[in-house]
Motif scaffolding. Structure first.
Motif, PDB file in Angstrom:
ATOM      1  N   TYR A 133       0.836  -1.201   0.000  1.00 41.46           N
ATOM      2  CA  TYR A 133       0.000   0.000   0.000  1.00 41.46           C
ATOM      3  C   TYR A 133       0.872   1.253   0.000  1.00 41.46           C
ATOM      4  CZ  TYR A 133      -2.923   3.674   2.087  1.00 41.46           C
ATOM      5  OH  TYR A 133      -3.567   4.864   2.353  1.00 41.46           O
ATOM      6  N   GLN A 134       1.895   1.257   0.838  1.00 43.08           N
ATOM      7  CA  GLN A 134       2.778   2.425   0.919  1.00 43.08           C
ATOM      8  C   GLN A 134       3.509   2.649  -0.404  1.00 43.08           C
ATOM      9  OE1 GLN A 134       2.613   4.451   3.396  1.00 43.08           O
ATOM     10  NE2 GLN A 134       1.417   3.135   4.753  1.00 43.08           N
ATOM     11  N   GLU A 135       3.985   1.570  -1.022  1.00 42.90           N
ATOM     12  CA  GLU A 135       4.747   1.699  -2.263  1.00 42.90           C
ATOM     13  C   GLU A 135       3.839   1.873  -3.481  1.00 42.90           C
ATOM     14  OE1 GLU A 135       7.895   2.065  -2.611  1.00 42.90           O
ATOM     15  OE2 GLU A 135       8.521   1.639  -0.558  1.00 42.90           O
ATOM     16  N   GLY A 136       2.795   1.040  -3.553  1.00 44.14           N
ATOM     17  CA  GLY A 136       2.005   0.991  -4.773  1.00 44.14           C
ATOM     18  C   GLY A 136       0.894   2.016  -4.853  1.00 44.14           C
ATOM     19  N   TYR A 137       0.396   2.470  -3.682  1.00 45.78           N
ATOM     20  CA  TYR A 137      -0.731   3.410  -3.693  1.00 45.78           C
ATOM     21  C   TYR A 137      -0.312   4.798  -3.244  1.00 45.78           C
ATOM     22  CZ  TYR A 137      -5.525   5.129  -3.148  1.00 45.78           C
ATOM     23  OH  TYR A 137      -6.687   5.857  -3.272  1.00 45.78           O
ATOM     24  N   ARG A 138       0.287   4.883  -2.079  1.00 41.74           N
ATOM     25  CA  ARG A 138       0.659   6.198  -1.548  1.00 41.74           C
ATOM     26  C   ARG A 138       1.713   6.873  -2.408  1.00 41.74           C
ATOM     27  NH1 ARG A 138      -0.629   7.260   3.839  1.00 41.74           N
ATOM     28  NH2 ARG A 138       0.289   9.281   3.392  1.00 41.74           N
ATOM     29  N   LYS A 139       2.739   6.120  -2.823  1.00 43.76           N
ATOM     30  CA  LYS A 139       3.848   6.728  -3.564  1.00 43.76           C
ATOM     31  C   LYS A 139       3.598   6.773  -5.074  1.00 43.76           C
ATOM     32  CE  LYS A 139       7.488   5.478  -0.244  1.00 43.76           C
ATOM     33  NZ  LYS A 139       8.774   4.740  -0.065  1.00 43.76           N
ATOM     34  N   LEU A 140       2.959   5.749  -5.618  1.00 45.38           N
ATOM     35  CA  LEU A 140       2.878   5.622  -7.068  1.00 45.38           C
ATOM     36  C   LEU A 140       1.468   5.685  -7.626  1.00 45.38           C
ATOM     37  CD1 LEU A 140       5.417   2.662  -7.516  1.00 45.38           C
ATOM     38  CD2 LEU A 140       5.883   5.108  -7.685  1.00 45.38           C
ATOM     39  N   ARG A 153      12.842   3.029 -12.014  1.00 40.64           N
ATOM     40  CA  ARG A 153      12.966   3.603 -10.668  1.00 40.64           C
ATOM     41  C   ARG A 153      12.042   2.913  -9.673  1.00 40.64           C
ATOM     42  NH1 ARG A 153      13.452   8.351 -13.796  1.00 40.64           N
ATOM     43  NH2 ARG A 153      11.223   8.820 -13.614  1.00 40.64           N
ATOM     44  N   ALA A 154      10.902   2.449 -10.158  1.00 36.64           N
ATOM     45  CA  ALA A 154       9.955   1.772  -9.266  1.00 36.64           C
ATOM     46  C   ALA A 154      10.305   0.309  -9.058  1.00 36.64           C
ATOM     47  CB  ALA A 154       8.542   1.885  -9.840  1.00 36.64           C
ATOM     48  N   ALA A 155      11.173  -0.227  -9.907  1.00 37.97           N
ATOM     49  CA  ALA A 155      11.459  -1.668  -9.895  1.00 37.97           C
ATOM     50  C   ALA A 155      11.953  -2.209  -8.555  1.00 37.97           C
ATOM     51  CB  ALA A 155      12.442  -2.006 -11.013  1.00 37.97           C
ATOM     52  N   PRO A 156      12.874  -1.532  -7.854  1.00 45.53           N
ATOM     53  CA  PRO A 156      13.343  -2.098  -6.588  1.00 45.53           C
ATOM     54  C   PRO A 156      12.218  -2.328  -5.573  1.00 45.53           C
ATOM     55  CG  PRO A 156      14.826  -0.373  -7.324  1.00 45.53           C
ATOM     56  CD  PRO A 156      13.642  -0.324  -8.226  1.00 45.53           C
ATOM     57  N   ALA A 157      11.302  -1.373  -5.482  1.00 48.48           N
ATOM     58  CA  ALA A 157      10.185  -1.546  -4.553  1.00 48.48           C
ATOM     59  C   ALA A 157       9.289  -2.691  -4.988  1.00 48.48           C
ATOM     60  CB  ALA A 157       9.374  -0.254  -4.461  1.00 48.48           C
ATOM     61  N   LEU A 158       9.051  -2.797  -6.305  1.00 51.84           N
ATOM     62  CA  LEU A 158       8.221  -3.890  -6.818  1.00 51.84           C
ATOM     63  C   LEU A 158       8.897  -5.233  -6.567  1.00 51.84           C
ATOM     64  CD1 LEU A 158       7.115  -2.285 -10.220  1.00 51.84           C
ATOM     65  CD2 LEU A 158       5.781  -2.458  -8.119  1.00 51.84           C
ATOM     66  N   ALA A 159      10.216  -5.274  -6.759  1.00 48.93           N
ATOM     67  CA  ALA A 159      10.950  -6.519  -6.531  1.00 48.93           C
ATOM     68  C   ALA A 159      10.946  -6.903  -5.056  1.00 48.93           C
ATOM     69  CB  ALA A 159      12.389  -6.376  -7.037  1.00 48.93           C
ATOM     70  N   LYS A 160      11.105  -5.903  -4.194  1.00 48.78           N
ATOM     71  CA  LYS A 160      11.110  -6.157  -2.753  1.00 48.78           C
ATOM     72  C   LYS A 160       9.832  -6.860  -2.317  1.00 48.78           C
ATOM     73  CE  LYS A 160      10.971  -3.672   1.660  1.00 48.78           C
ATOM     74  NZ  LYS A 160      10.931  -2.321   2.296  1.00 48.78           N
ATOM     75  N   HIS A 161       8.720  -6.478  -2.925  1.00 47.55           N
ATOM     76  CA  HIS A 161       7.432  -7.058  -2.542  1.00 47.55           C
ATOM     77  C   HIS A 161       6.986  -8.179  -3.485  1.00 47.55           C
ATOM     78  CE1 HIS A 161       6.728  -4.150   0.639  1.00 47.55           C
ATOM     79  NE2 HIS A 161       7.109  -3.190  -0.183  1.00 47.55           N
ATOM     80  N   GLN A 162       7.921  -8.686  -4.275  1.00 48.03           N
ATOM     81  CA  GLN A 162       7.662  -9.836  -5.146  1.00 48.03           C
ATOM     82  C   GLN A 162       6.420  -9.614  -6.012  1.00 48.03           C
ATOM     83  OE1 GLN A 162       7.611 -12.877  -1.953  1.00 48.03           O
ATOM     84  NE2 GLN A 162       9.516 -13.649  -2.826  1.00 48.03           N
ATOM     85  N   ALA A 163       6.415  -8.471  -6.695  1.00 47.74           N
ATOM     86  CA  ALA A 163       5.242  -8.085  -7.475  1.00 47.74           C
ATOM     87  C   ALA A 163       4.951  -9.042  -8.623  1.00 47.74           C
ATOM     88  CB  ALA A 163       5.426  -6.670  -8.021  1.00 47.74           C
ATOM     89  N   TRP A 164       5.925  -9.889  -8.984  1.00 47.89           N
ATOM     90  CA  TRP A 164       5.697 -10.851 -10.065  1.00 47.89           C
ATOM     91  C   TRP A 164       4.784 -11.995  -9.611  1.00 47.89           C
ATOM     92  CZ3 TRP A 164      10.304 -10.296  -7.426  1.00 47.89           C
ATOM     93  CH2 TRP A 164      10.683 -11.376  -6.620  1.00 47.89           C
ATOM     94  N   ARG A 165       4.642 -12.169  -8.298  1.00 48.33           N
ATOM     95  CA  ARG A 165       3.764 -13.220  -7.792  1.00 48.33           C
ATOM     96  C   ARG A 165       2.305 -12.753  -7.834  1.00 48.33           C
ATOM     97  NH1 ARG A 165       5.836 -15.306  -2.087  1.00 48.33           N
ATOM     98  NH2 ARG A 165       4.130 -16.781  -2.478  1.00 48.33           N
TER      99      ARG A 165
END
Length: 493
Positions: A133-140, A153-165
């Motif tokens: 929520y903090q990364e995907g909604y509040r920030k982006l 630039r957004a990739a590290p946050a997406l990777a941290k939260h395993q956005a591919w799953r």
């Protein structure tokens, strides 16, 4: 010099964008094809009953309230939002009920009844939901992705939260009970996504609901739409209804005017479309090379499924049936695979049941109730389905299910009923393939990979709504309006 903007389509996205532009001093005209604003949030009044056409779950009311605060007003001047509790009652065919709400003690007790070991897993899932929520909604959530560098630039946050799953995969790593896995993953269906395929970033919906609650506009969602239209006109904006746009005129690589079916022509410094993505490019600017090329590209994308919605008004009041209910069918993953991948209309289904009169009895005559039952169905680009022939049969099957699980004598109580099927989405909303949610919310169709809020070739043509970042749902399209408005004001002011 007074700058002028024209927005095509008065759905939530178009209205939110129009309010933002008009609040900033841009002379804005909003042009809508139908006889009232709302788009997918249309409404009907039949035999004394009020029926909402589309979105009924309002989350993050603050993103709406901000539209009034821009000009020093209060949303409460124009619409009354009331909290809904439970958020949803989830029901399975074996009689199990699960009331999902932000009453944490009650929620944990229900989880413990399903599987005591999943209480701890649920808490860890909420931590995960807070992170995305903090990364995907509040920030982006309200920032435009105009180039690939912004995605990098957004990739590290997406990777941290395993956005591919997928959402379902992440939920399953936290809880083991299958019913609880369904309870924590079905939300993506409300924005057109398959829980088995939609990026786990969409787990942020849980945090959105927990923090902001789930709300309903008294009188129906279209009362919120009308409140937005009222506020827009109060600010000096112009709203044209029942006049479909037929062309966005271009001169070179600039949008210069909009023409409608009535013959009206409006010149503008900037044009924004809240219409269906494919319709916008293929039909409205198909005369320009950009329109043709982009339409070909969009045709290769994956589009969200459609919906079959059965509206009915019945005799009697039903205090035991909550405002929002999910009636799960005998299958979950298999049902979704049939709809999303195979494009077949299964014999079984899961239903979302909307019962607004339990919150607002004024939406039906005294002693009566308003309902709709919604079933996800394949869009019209899959296997051919003759909806003219099959829709009445499907409606009867839905009534059979509700009769079996909730209202035994429903047929003797029906005062009025009608249905809304994929061809209606295509005809009334110019929705490509009859899709109810535009592009499917896959990771490969998110952020920069989604339609850009400002066109890459025609620099004063903008997009807003479900097909742009961040996607469908009221907070999503209102967020897209914020992103698009920022670009337009940067270019115009």
């Amino acid at each position: 010099m007074n700058r002028k903007a024209i927005i095509i389509g008065a759905g939530f996205g178009g209205l939110a964008l129009a309010i933002r532009l008009q609040s900033a001093g841009i002379d804005t005209t909003l042009v809508e094809a139908r006889d009232r604003p709302g788009g997918r949030a249309y409404m009907w009044e039949k035999d004394g009953f009020v029926f909402d056409a589309g979105p009924t779950v309002i989350t993050d009311p603050d993103c709406l309230g901000e539209l009034w605060r821009l000009s020093g007003h209060d949303m409460a001047e124009d619409v009354d939002l009331v909290p809904v509790s439970p958020f949803y009652r989830l029901n399975w065919r074996d009689g199990t009920n699960f009331d999902y709400s932000n009453d944490e003690a009650a929620l944990r007790a229900q989880i413990a009844r399903l599987n005591p070991e999943d209480v701890v897993g649920y808490e860890s899932f909420l931590d995960y939901a807070d992170g995305v929520y903090q990364e995907g909604y509040r920030k982006l959530g309200s920032v435009a992705f105009l180039d690939f560098a912004s995605m990098v630039r957004a990739a590290p946050a997406l990777a941290k939260h395993q956005a591919w799953r997928s959402v379902y995969s992440v939920v399953s790593s936290h809880v083991k009970n299958e019913k609880l896995r369904q309870a924590l993953s079905f939300h993506t269906l409300l924005v057109g996504g398959n829980p088995m395929q939609t990026s786990s970033i969409y787990a942020l919906i849980h945090k959105l609901e927990k923090d902001g609650g789930v709300w309903f506009a008294k009188g129906g969602t279209n009362r919120l739409v009308q409140a937005m239209a009222t506020h827009f006109e109060r600010l000096g904006g112009t709203l044209r209804l029942a006049d479909p746009v037929v062309q966005i005129e271009t001169y070179g690589d600039r949008a210069v005017a909009v023409r409608t079916a009535s013959g009206w022509r409006g010149e503008a410094d900037a044009v924004a479309s809240n219409a269906d993505l494919m319709h916008s490019y293929r039909d409205l600017i198909g005369h320009h090379p950009r329109g043709e090329k982009q339409a070909e590209k969009l045709a290769r994308k994956r589009w969200s499924p459609s919906l079959f919605v059965l509206h009915f008004g019945i005799k009697g009041s039903w205090p035991g049936i909550p405002h929002h209910m999910i009636l799960f069918g005998p299958r979950y993953e298999g049902l979704l695979t049939d709809i999303y991948d195979h494009g077949v209309l299964p014999q079984d289904f899961s239903l979302y049941l909307h019962h607004p009169t339990v919150t607002d009895p004024s939406m039906a005559p005294d002693g009566h109730s308003t309902f709709y039952a919604l079933a996800p169905v394949p869009h019209m680009g899959k296997l051919p389905i003759d909806w003219d022939q099959f829709a009445p049969v499907y409606a009867e099957r839905i009534l059979d299910e509700i009769q079996h699980r909730l209202i035994p004598d429903i047929r003797s109580r029906i005062v009025t009923q009608f249905h809304y099927a994929p061809p209606d989405f295509r005809h009334d909303l110019s929705a490509h393939l009859g899709s109810a949610f535009s592009l499917e919310p896959l990771l490969t169709q998110s952020a920069w990979f989604r339609a850009h809020n400002r066109d890459d070739v025609i620099p004063n043509l903008y997009l807003v709504g479900a097909g742009t970042h961040p996607g469908a749902g009221i907070p999503g399209v209102v967020g897209s309006a914020k992103a698009t408005a920022a670009l337009m004001l940067e270019d115009l002011v």
